[in-house]
Design a protein around this motif. Structure first.
Motif, PDB file in Angstrom:
ATOM      1  N   LYS A 168      18.734 -24.454  13.690  1.00 59.30           N
ATOM      2  CA  LYS A 168      17.745 -24.145  14.724  1.00 59.30           C
ATOM      3  C   LYS A 168      17.017 -22.842  14.412  1.00 59.30           C
ATOM      4  CE  LYS A 168      17.085 -23.652  19.707  1.00 59.30           C
ATOM      5  NZ  LYS A 168      17.725 -23.657  21.042  1.00 59.30           N
ATOM      6  N   GLY A 169      15.699 -22.918  14.447  1.00 56.00           N
ATOM      7  CA  GLY A 169      14.878 -21.737  14.224  1.00 56.00           C
ATOM      8  C   GLY A 169      14.540 -21.470  12.778  1.00 56.00           C
ATOM      9  N   TYR A 170      15.037 -22.327  11.868  1.00 57.92           N
ATOM     10  CA  TYR A 170      14.801 -22.112  10.437  1.00 57.92           C
ATOM     11  C   TYR A 170      14.241 -23.395   9.813  1.00 57.92           C
ATOM     12  CZ  TYR A 170      17.124 -17.675  10.929  1.00 57.92           C
ATOM     13  OH  TYR A 170      17.431 -16.381  11.320  1.00 57.92           O
ATOM     14  N   PRO A 171      12.927 -23.455   9.630  1.00 60.43           N
ATOM     15  CA  PRO A 171      12.283 -24.666   9.114  1.00 60.43           C
ATOM     16  C   PRO A 171      12.618 -24.935   7.653  1.00 60.43           C
ATOM     17  CG  PRO A 171      10.702 -23.194  10.210  1.00 60.43           C
ATOM     18  CD  PRO A 171      11.956 -22.417  10.000  1.00 60.43           C
ATOM     19  N   GLN A 200      16.287 -17.285   2.854  1.00 63.95           N
ATOM     20  CA  GLN A 200      16.968 -15.992   2.982  1.00 63.95           C
ATOM     21  C   GLN A 200      18.172 -16.095   3.907  1.00 63.95           C
ATOM     22  OE1 GLN A 200      15.815 -12.674   1.506  1.00 63.95           O
ATOM     23  NE2 GLN A 200      18.044 -12.697   1.842  1.00 63.95           N
ATOM     24  N   TYR A 201      18.024 -16.860   4.982  1.00 60.72           N
ATOM     25  CA  TYR A 201      19.127 -17.048   5.921  1.00 60.72           C
ATOM     26  C   TYR A 201      20.357 -17.600   5.206  1.00 60.72           C
ATOM     27  CZ  TYR A 201      21.687 -18.744  10.033  1.00 60.72           C
ATOM     28  OH  TYR A 201      22.649 -18.980  10.986  1.00 60.72           O
ATOM     29  N   LEU A 202      20.144 -18.584   4.352  1.00 52.99           N
ATOM     30  CA  LEU A 202      21.261 -19.157   3.603  1.00 52.99           C
ATOM     31  C   LEU A 202      21.772 -18.197   2.532  1.00 52.99           C
ATOM     32  CD1 LEU A 202      20.066 -22.855   3.161  1.00 52.99           C
ATOM     33  CD2 LEU A 202      21.836 -22.002   4.708  1.00 52.99           C
ATOM     34  N   ALA A 203      20.855 -17.552   1.811  1.00 49.71           N
ATOM     35  CA  ALA A 203      21.254 -16.646   0.731  1.00 49.71           C
ATOM     36  C   ALA A 203      22.058 -15.465   1.252  1.00 49.71           C
ATOM     37  CB  ALA A 203      20.020 -16.152  -0.024  1.00 49.71           C
ATOM     38  N   ASP A 204      21.854 -15.092   2.508  1.00 52.24           N
ATOM     39  CA  ASP A 204      22.624 -14.012   3.117  1.00 52.24           C
ATOM     40  C   ASP A 204      24.059 -14.418   3.404  1.00 52.24           C
ATOM     41  OD1 ASP A 204      20.573 -12.176   3.123  1.00 52.24           O
ATOM     42  OD2 ASP A 204      19.990 -12.538   5.206  1.00 52.24           O
ATOM     43  N   GLU A 263       7.440 -25.309  12.158  1.00 51.47           N
ATOM     44  CA  GLU A 263       8.386 -25.769  13.168  1.00 51.47           C
ATOM     45  C   GLU A 263       9.659 -26.242  12.480  1.00 51.47           C
ATOM     46  OE1 GLU A 263       6.374 -28.833  15.296  1.00 51.47           O
ATOM     47  OE2 GLU A 263       4.888 -27.464  16.179  1.00 51.47           O
ATOM     48  N   ASP A 264      10.807 -26.053  13.153  1.00 47.19           N
ATOM     49  CA  ASP A 264      12.057 -26.530  12.569  1.00 47.19           C
ATOM     50  C   ASP A 264      12.186 -28.036  12.778  1.00 47.19           C
ATOM     51  OD1 ASP A 264      13.023 -26.997  15.150  1.00 47.19           O
ATOM     52  OD2 ASP A 264      14.295 -25.212  15.183  1.00 47.19           O
TER      53      ASP A 264
END
Length: 291
Positions: A57-60, A68-72, A122-123
């Motif tokens: 949610k929130g990450y298209p 970046q969200y995943l790489a973090d 949009e996601d």
């Protein structure tokens, strides 16, 4: 307590991340992706995030902020999609039109980049975000030292333009290209023999065809399909040093969600070296200790 909080805040500031964030990345050897992708028994299974995410949610999908969200949080291979605008800008988009994943309308081959830049992504649940469509150049420049890419080139996109951008950004050592038939794989190999190629190998004859066209073993990553491959095929490819990608996206991901994420460990035990998934965070938790 106040002193501790100040010290912790300084540590976070210097690290550039929150206490819960883990900054890690796959390390590509000096001799590049041919060594990185070479099959070696006992390696922890690698994870390829299908479309670079999108179900969170929130990450298209196909979005730098999602990458970046995943790489973090985990070492990841980012599988992402390259499309082309009417004015020949290489941008990241899976669909042929804008409606599903953006606030825009129209087919990509009928819109210009100036219009695409005004849109928001949009996601996969339809939630609007502040994120923008990235270009291939932006994605490749962002990814250095953070992730490895497998680039899915849509049919309207000339391979020559993609290879030129890989060269321009110096991404040969962290970007492989996905192909769907032996003829395309051979064309890409001629354009740049140093490129790593994801090639479809569902049976031994597929491998033989690729070899006939001059593609060496050390430039192949074998996509074996979206259902588990025959153990003999895994063994055949492993003996040649070729790593195998299993597409868990779809039915195998659904089975793991329903029956338990331990199924991912079984897929790895059966021969999958890389799993392409819509559930990258769950898969990572299941296999990160697997040897």
């Amino acid at each position: 307590m106040k002193k501790f909080s100040i010290v912790w805040a300084v540590i976070i500031l210097l690290a550039g991340c929150s206490p819960k964030t883990v900054r890690t990345a796959y390390r590509v050897p000096k001799n590049g992706l041919s060594q990185f992708f070479r099959y070696e028994p006992g390696k922890t299974p690698m994870i390829s995030a299908h479309r670079g995410g999108g179900d969170i949610k929130g990450y298209p999908e196909n979005c730098i902020e999602s990458f970046q969200y995943l790489a973090d949080r985990m070492p990841t291979i980012i599988e992402c999609d390259i499309s082309l605008t009417k004015d020949s800008v290489l941008m990241m988009m899976h669909d042929n039109s804008l409606e599903r994943t953006t606030t825009g309308k129209g087919k990509l081959n009928e819109v210009r980049w100036e219009y695409c830049k005004t849109l928001n992504l949009e996601d996969n649940q339809g939630n609007l975000t502040k994120f923008k469509i990235p270009t291939l150049e932006e994605v490749l420049r962002w990814g250095k030292g953070k992730v490895v890419f497998t680039l899915d080139v849509k049919r309207t996109v000339p391979f020559e333009k993609v290879v030129d951008m890989i060269h321009k950004t110096g991404a040969t050592d962290y970007a492989a290209v996905i192909t769907y038939n032996a003829t395309d794989a051979a064309k890409l190999h001629r354009l740049d023999p140093a490129l790593m190629l994801s090639v479809g190998i569902m049976k031994q004859a597929d491998y033989e065809r690729l070899r006939e066209l001059g593609i060496p073993d050390n430039r192949m990553i074998a996509f074996v399909g979206t259902k588990e491959a025959n153990p003999d095929l895994y063994r055949f490819l492993h003996e040649k040093g070729i790593s195998c990608i299993l597409g868990t996206l779809g039915n195998l991901d659904k089975q793991a969600a329903a029956k338990g994420d331990q199924l991912y460990r079984q897929y790895a035990k059966n021969g999958a070296d890389i799993m392409s998934t819509d559930r990258p965070l769950e898969l990572w938790e299941a296999v990160k200790e697997t040897k």
